[in-house]
Design an enzyme around this catalytic site. Structure first.
Site: not given
Ligand code: URA
Length: 438
Positions: A84, A163, A170, A185, A189
């Site tokens: 990520h 999320d 948000r 968040s 995931k």
């Protein structure tokens, strides 16, 4: 709801730690539409200002993770590892490292997102390949991983619905910036993907969400803490984003750069040196976490030899075909313009966030979520930080199917570039490496 919403909001506002049960009750009620947006918005703002504890951030992650389906790939006998990135400009390493790592007998179940703010997203890049489909259900996702060792898809509606709902709120309540909310968040995931280990590319600098090295390290430590509490091995590279990664920014142009590296075109390793190096470091770290190498260095050696053997390019072509994409049909822009800077000297600074915003102006990203992307839009940088520039030499070429935003984009980029007389020192691409879990 078991608890009074106002009690939970007030507890966070007063800086007191919530219990796991309170977090689960509050989030559960929101997903079930039993809690209105205004109460969730009030709590998010309290959480941003008062800061959740690491324990609360983990409970929040876990609650969001279990708000939807959690994939179980335990029947696939390979290690399952993803990467990520916290986001940047020209950040396209996923497309290079996923096929490399899949060739090292590691499954790469990659679920990516779209561009966020000034930063690009892997899904938008894949969409530039005509026919490539990223909207696949979990059954098809599993089949691709079984057959090809990798898949690159978008988040399905069944993954972390909490999320999805909270992120949208948000976005419009100025609460995106909370590190604890960002961590919950991202990690909810990633943990839903059925992975054993995760490599994080946490970026800092003018094109990153974290502008300083210390903020990036702090974010990395929080992400790792959550991953380790969730039973995963997590390793973070803290990488510099003071300039676009590689030379190409914009969806089809970024695919072209990745293809050039994967195909091992002569000189691609030097032309795109930072992208080449970072992709191999991340791939090598994934290979190490998958126990296919005894050290990260050995992992990087394995990744390099897979890349240079041509196997990773073959794997990339294989997955493009399996997901319906035609890499030979990449679209080309109808217009282009060379951009020069009216000074002589060396490039000392680039406002990379402004470069990302200039990309949005010409259609490479979205101003509003409903905007359509021009896949051909983007920039090819001929000069990078530390390079010598002069008024006669273009520093970049802009591409798009419309010239209407070329002036405004050019202004944004040129205003954000600082030139100095002496050659500046180059900061290291990878500033730190942090590891957690066993
Ligand atoms: N990316 C995410 O998925 N969530 C955030 O909150 C920030 C970046």
């Amino acid at each position: 709801m078991k608890y009074l919403a106002t009690e939970i909001i007030a507890k966070t506002r007063n800086g007191q730690e919530l219990t796991e049960d309170q977090i689960s009750d509050f989030i559960g009620a929101y997903v079930a539409e039993e809690l209105p947006d205004y109460q969730m918005a009030a709590w998010l703002m309290a959480a941003l200002i008062k800061k959740l504890t690491p324990q609360e951030a983990y409970w929040l992650t876990n609650t969001m993770l279990h708000s939807g389906e959690v994939i179980d790939f335990s029947d696939i006998a390979k290690p399952k590892i993803d990467k990520h990135s916290t986001g940047g400009v020209g950040d396209k390493t996923s497309l290079i490292l996923a096929p490399i790592v899949a060739c090292a007998d590691i499954a790469v179940p990659m679920m990516s997102g779209r561009g966020l703010g000034h930063s690009g997203g892997t899904l938008d890049k894949l969409d530039a390949i005509p026919g490539f489909t990223t909207q696949l259900d979990l059954h098809r996702f599993r089949k691709l991983i079984e057959d090809h060792g990798m898949a690159m898809i978008g988040q399905t509606p069944t993954i972390c619905p909490a999320d999805k709902k909270i992120y949208a709120l948000r976005d419009v309540t100025a609460t995106v910036e909370s590190k604890e909310l960002i961590c919950a968040s991202i990690m909810s995931k990633k943990l839903a993907e059925g992975i054993d280990s995760l490599v994080l590319d946490v970026k800092f600098g003018s094109g990153a969400f974290m502008k300083t090295l210390s903020d990036a390290k702090d974010l990395a430590e929080r992400l790792i803490d959550i991953g380790v509490r969730g039973g995963k091995r997590v390793c973070a590279l803290i990488s510099n984003m003071d300039q676009p990664l590689g030379r190409n920014v914009g969806n089809a142009l970024e695919i072209e750069e990745c293809v050039s590296i994967l195909r091992c075109d002569g000189g691609a390793d030097m032309l795109y040196a930072d992208n080449y190096q970072l992709s191999l470091e991340l791939a090598g770290t994934m290979i190490f976490l998958g126990n296919k190498a005894d050290s990260v260095e050995e992992g990087v050696d394995i990744a390099t030899s897979i890349l240079h053997s041509g196997q990773a390019y073959e794997k990339f072509l294989e997955i493009c075909k399996a997901q319906g994409g035609d890499i030979d049909a990449l679209p080309k822009a109808q217009h282009q313009r060379e951009v020069r800077i009216d000074q002589s000297g060396y490039i000392a600074e680039m406002n990379t966030e402004e470069i990302g915003r200039a990309g949005i102006e010409i259609g490479a990203g979205r101003k509003y979520s409903t905007d359509t992307i021009d896949p051909t839009a983007g920039f090819v940088f001929h000069s990078k930080l530390g390079d010598k520039v002069e008024p006669s030499k273009p520093i970049l070429t802009m591409y798009a199917n419309s010239t209407s935003a070329f002036d405004v984009a050019e202004k944004r980029i040129v205003n954000g570039i600082k030139v100095q007389k002496s050659k500046p020192q180059q900061p290291p691409l990878i500033a730190a490496r942090i590891e957690g879990g066993h």
